[in-house]
Design a protein around this motif. Structure first.
Motif, mmCIF file in Angstrom:
data_model
loop_
_atom_site.group_PDB
_atom_site.id
_atom_site.type_symbol
_atom_site.label_atom_id
_atom_site.label_comp_id
_atom_site.label_asym_id
_atom_site.label_seq_id
_atom_site.Cartn_x
_atom_site.Cartn_y
_atom_site.Cartn_z
ATOM 1 N N ALA A 169 0.904 -1.409 0.216
ATOM 2 C CA ALA A 169 0.306 0.138 -0.199
ATOM 3 C C ALA A 169 0.947 1.095 0.155
ATOM 4 C CB ALA A 169 -0.990 0.185 1.197
ATOM 5 N N LEU A 170 1.805 1.288 0.862
ATOM 6 C CA LEU A 170 3.019 2.331 0.342
ATOM 7 C C LEU A 170 3.338 2.767 -1.111
ATOM 8 C CD1 LEU A 170 3.824 1.665 4.387
ATOM 9 C CD2 LEU A 170 3.353 3.397 3.514
ATOM 10 N N GLN A 171 3.813 1.501 -1.285
ATOM 11 C CA GLN A 171 5.006 1.834 -2.384
ATOM 12 C C GLN A 171 3.119 2.536 -3.812
ATOM 13 O OE1 GLN A 171 6.434 -1.665 -4.483
ATOM 14 N NE2 GLN A 171 7.375 -2.944 -2.069
ATOM 15 N N LEU A 172 1.875 1.811 -3.577
ATOM 16 C CA LEU A 172 0.910 2.330 -4.403
ATOM 17 C C LEU A 172 0.631 3.139 -4.065
ATOM 18 C CD1 LEU A 172 0.216 -1.244 -5.507
ATOM 19 C CD2 LEU A 172 1.897 -0.080 -6.802
ATOM 20 N N LYS A 173 0.765 3.873 -3.034
ATOM 21 C CA LYS A 173 -0.224 4.931 -2.522
ATOM 22 C C LYS A 173 -0.193 6.141 -3.616
ATOM 23 C CE LYS A 173 0.358 8.549 1.420
ATOM 24 N NZ LYS A 173 0.900 8.956 2.068
ATOM 25 N N ALA A 174 -0.070 6.878 -3.669
ATOM 26 C CA ALA A 174 0.084 7.708 -4.634
ATOM 27 C C ALA A 174 -0.967 7.296 -6.025
ATOM 28 C CB ALA A 174 1.234 7.968 -5.784
ATOM 29 N N ALA A 175 -1.318 6.158 -6.713
ATOM 30 C CA ALA A 175 -1.685 5.094 -7.165
ATOM 31 C C ALA A 175 -2.881 4.858 -6.810
ATOM 32 C CB ALA A 175 -1.221 4.066 -8.498
ATOM 33 N N ILE A 176 -3.273 4.565 -5.653
ATOM 34 C CA ILE A 176 -4.438 4.676 -4.561
ATOM 35 C C ILE A 176 -5.105 5.951 -4.545
ATOM 36 C CG2 ILE A 176 -5.566 3.503 -3.054
ATOM 37 C CD1 ILE A 176 -3.299 1.584 -2.586
ATOM 38 N N LEU A 177 -4.767 6.273 -4.164
ATOM 39 C CA LEU A 177 -5.309 8.302 -3.891
ATOM 40 C C LEU A 177 -5.896 8.595 -5.386
ATOM 41 C CD1 LEU A 177 -2.446 9.855 -1.199
ATOM 42 C CD2 LEU A 177 -5.633 7.830 -1.182
ATOM 43 N N SER A 178 -5.075 8.047 -6.003
ATOM 44 C CA SER A 178 -5.758 9.481 -7.531
ATOM 45 C C SER A 178 -6.858 8.274 -7.607
ATOM 46 C CB SER A 178 -4.484 8.679 -8.125
ATOM 47 O OG SER A 178 -3.787 9.918 -8.213
ATOM 48 N N SER A 179 -6.776 7.203 -7.237
ATOM 49 C CA SER A 179 -8.124 5.565 -8.700
ATOM 50 C C SER A 179 -9.219 5.853 -7.833
ATOM 51 C CB SER A 179 -7.689 4.969 -8.885
ATOM 52 O OG SER A 179 -7.185 4.152 -7.763
ATOM 53 N N ALA A 180 -8.540 5.693 -6.374
ATOM 54 C CA ALA A 180 -9.839 5.022 -5.565
ATOM 55 C C ALA A 180 -10.474 5.981 -4.973
ATOM 56 C CB ALA A 180 -8.723 4.593 -4.389
ATOM 57 N N TYR A 181 -9.939 6.776 -5.545
ATOM 58 C CA TYR A 181 -10.943 8.126 -3.954
ATOM 59 C C TYR A 181 -12.115 8.939 -4.940
ATOM 60 C CZ TYR A 181 -12.097 12.872 -1.601
ATOM 61 O OH TYR A 181 -12.816 13.911 -1.225
ATOM 62 N N PRO A 182 -11.502 8.838 -6.151
ATOM 63 C CA PRO A 182 -12.892 9.499 -7.138
ATOM 64 C C PRO A 182 -13.535 8.564 -7.184
ATOM 65 C CG PRO A 182 -10.656 10.103 -8.380
ATOM 66 C CD PRO A 182 -11.067 9.676 -6.918
ATOM 67 N N PHE A 183 -13.824 7.086 -7.568
ATOM 68 C CA PHE A 183 -14.445 6.111 -7.305
ATOM 69 C C PHE A 183 -15.195 6.397 -6.088
ATOM 70 C CE2 PHE A 183 -12.564 4.995 -11.335
ATOM 71 C CZ PHE A 183 -13.442 3.992 -11.560
ATOM 72 N N VAL A 184 -15.243 6.150 -4.619
ATOM 73 C CA VAL A 184 -15.281 6.219 -4.088
ATOM 74 C C VAL A 184 -16.727 7.202 -3.479
ATOM 75 C CG1 VAL A 184 -14.740 6.804 -1.034
ATOM 76 C CG2 VAL A 184 -13.445 5.569 -2.082
ATOM 77 N N VAL A 185 -16.306 9.034 -3.945
ATOM 78 C CA VAL A 185 -17.691 9.884 -3.907
ATOM 79 C C VAL A 185 -18.169 9.539 -5.115
ATOM 80 C CG1 VAL A 185 -17.231 11.950 -4.336
ATOM 81 C CG2 VAL A 185 -15.336 11.593 -3.448
ATOM 82 N N GLN A 186 -17.597 8.849 -6.010
ATOM 83 C CA GLN A 186 -19.433 8.714 -6.709
ATOM 84 C C GLN A 186 -20.184 7.202 -6.309
ATOM 85 O OE1 GLN A 186 -19.960 10.496 -9.697
ATOM 86 N NE2 GLN A 186 -21.407 8.746 -9.676
ATOM 87 N N MET A 187 -18.814 6.545 -5.532
ATOM 88 C CA MET A 187 -20.294 5.325 -5.063
ATOM 89 C C MET A 187 -21.095 5.574 -4.020
ATOM 90 S SD MET A 187 -18.351 1.655 -3.217
ATOM 91 C CE MET A 187 -17.661 3.316 -1.940
ATOM 92 N N GLY A 188 -20.902 6.594 -3.156
ATOM 93 C CA GLY A 188 -20.968 7.568 -1.802
ATOM 94 C C GLY A 188 -22.174 8.323 -3.125
#
Length: 296
Positions: free
Chosen positions: A57-76
């Motif tokens: 997760a630390l190695q992929l932190k930047a990619a996770i924040l770029s991809s997951a957050y917009p999806f989480v917002v839309q999912m909400g």
């Protein structure tokens, strides 16, 4: 750190459990020059797998924040729209089910609705009472029709040996009939709602269906209504989950399985997953695949 670990674990699961989200993650990883690795979540009973998950997760932190957050917002947003849809349809039935709890009745419904929609509480409670009365009247009409359809018992005055009523007796009957018509008649619903709340504590193990069974002589119509309303499943998730599991079982390579085989495989998978969860473990990807193979 349990809260942070849970958040990371849920994020990993969220990305892995959808092909479109995985594609979005890969695109984000290429844009931020993240390592070419897939997100993975741990098995909670294995500390080494938790360490690997956190390191990844630390190695992929930047990619996770770029991809997951917009999806989480839309999912909400999507979840909120769906919640409103089901709430508008089912809130009346849920409120009536709560009102049929003798420990709560309408008081608890009003209390919680004030927390959500204070400005609409009066109109909601008025509509709820009207809906409750209409539903009760439907059951009352149905009960009366059922009673009238049953053959009545005829009595023969000559066989019973009863004497002709005196004028005084007949006058008493007329007086009592007039008295009944003059007095306000309370329905079962009015009586139930006007009584004090049951003394049972909300935290106690309360068998509501047994309570209504015991009260059926006093509330014959209302008890039938309670039996039907309280038997309605609160969610369709269980049945939909069963069909989803059956869909995985009946794959294109096993499309000729008969009904008995499908049922046996679905039950076996369910039992195996339940055994793992009850033993304190959590199903990771490897465990899930292993169970599917064992179920097959």
């Amino acid at each position: 750190m349990s809260g942070e670990i849970d958040a990371i674990r849920d994020t990993m699961k969220y990305i892995r459990h959808s092909q479109p989200r995985m594609e979005k993650f890969k695109l984000a990883a290429s844009q931020v020059n993240a390592p070419d690795k897939k997100p993975a979540y741990d098995v909670q009973t294995r500390w080494n797998s938790t360490y690997i998950m956190l390191d990844l997760a630390l190695q992929l932190k930047a990619a996770i924040l770029s991809s997951a957050y917009p999806f989480v917002v839309q999912m909400g947003k999507d979840m909120f729209l769906k919640w409103n849809k089901y709430w508008e349809i089912g809130n009346g039935v849920l409120a009536i089910a709560c009102a049929l709890d003798p420990r709560c009745k309408l008081a608890v419904v009003e209390y919680y609705f004030k927390m959500m929609h204070l400005e609409k509480v009066q109109s909601f409670m008025t509509n709820l009472k009207s809906c409750f009365e209409d539903l009760f009247n439907e059951y009352l009409i149905s009960n009366n029709k059922a009673s009238q359809s049953q053959p009545g018992k005829s009595t023969d005055a000559s066989s019973s040996g009863s004497k002709e009523e005196t004028d005084t007796r007949a006058g008493l009957k007329n007086f009592l009939n007039d008295k009944k018509q003059a007095d306000p008649i309370l329905s079962e619903l009015d009586q139930y709602l006007s009584e004090l709340l049951d003394s049972c504590n909300l935290d106690d193990d309360f068998d509501i269906l047994s309570w209504w069974k015991l009260k059926s002589p006093k509330y014959p119509v209302l008890s039938r209504l309670a039996r039907d309303i309280l038997a309605v499943p609160i969610s369709t998730v269980a049945s939909e989950s069963t069909f989803s599991t059956a869909g995985r079982t009946l794959s294109p390579t096993r499309s000729s399985l008969n009904d008995e085989s499908i049922e046996a495989l679905v039950c076996a998978q369910n039992w195996l997953r339940t055994a793992v969860i009850e033993s304190g473990g959590e199903l990771g990807e490897e465990d899930d695949d292993a169970i599917d193979e064992e179920g097959e």
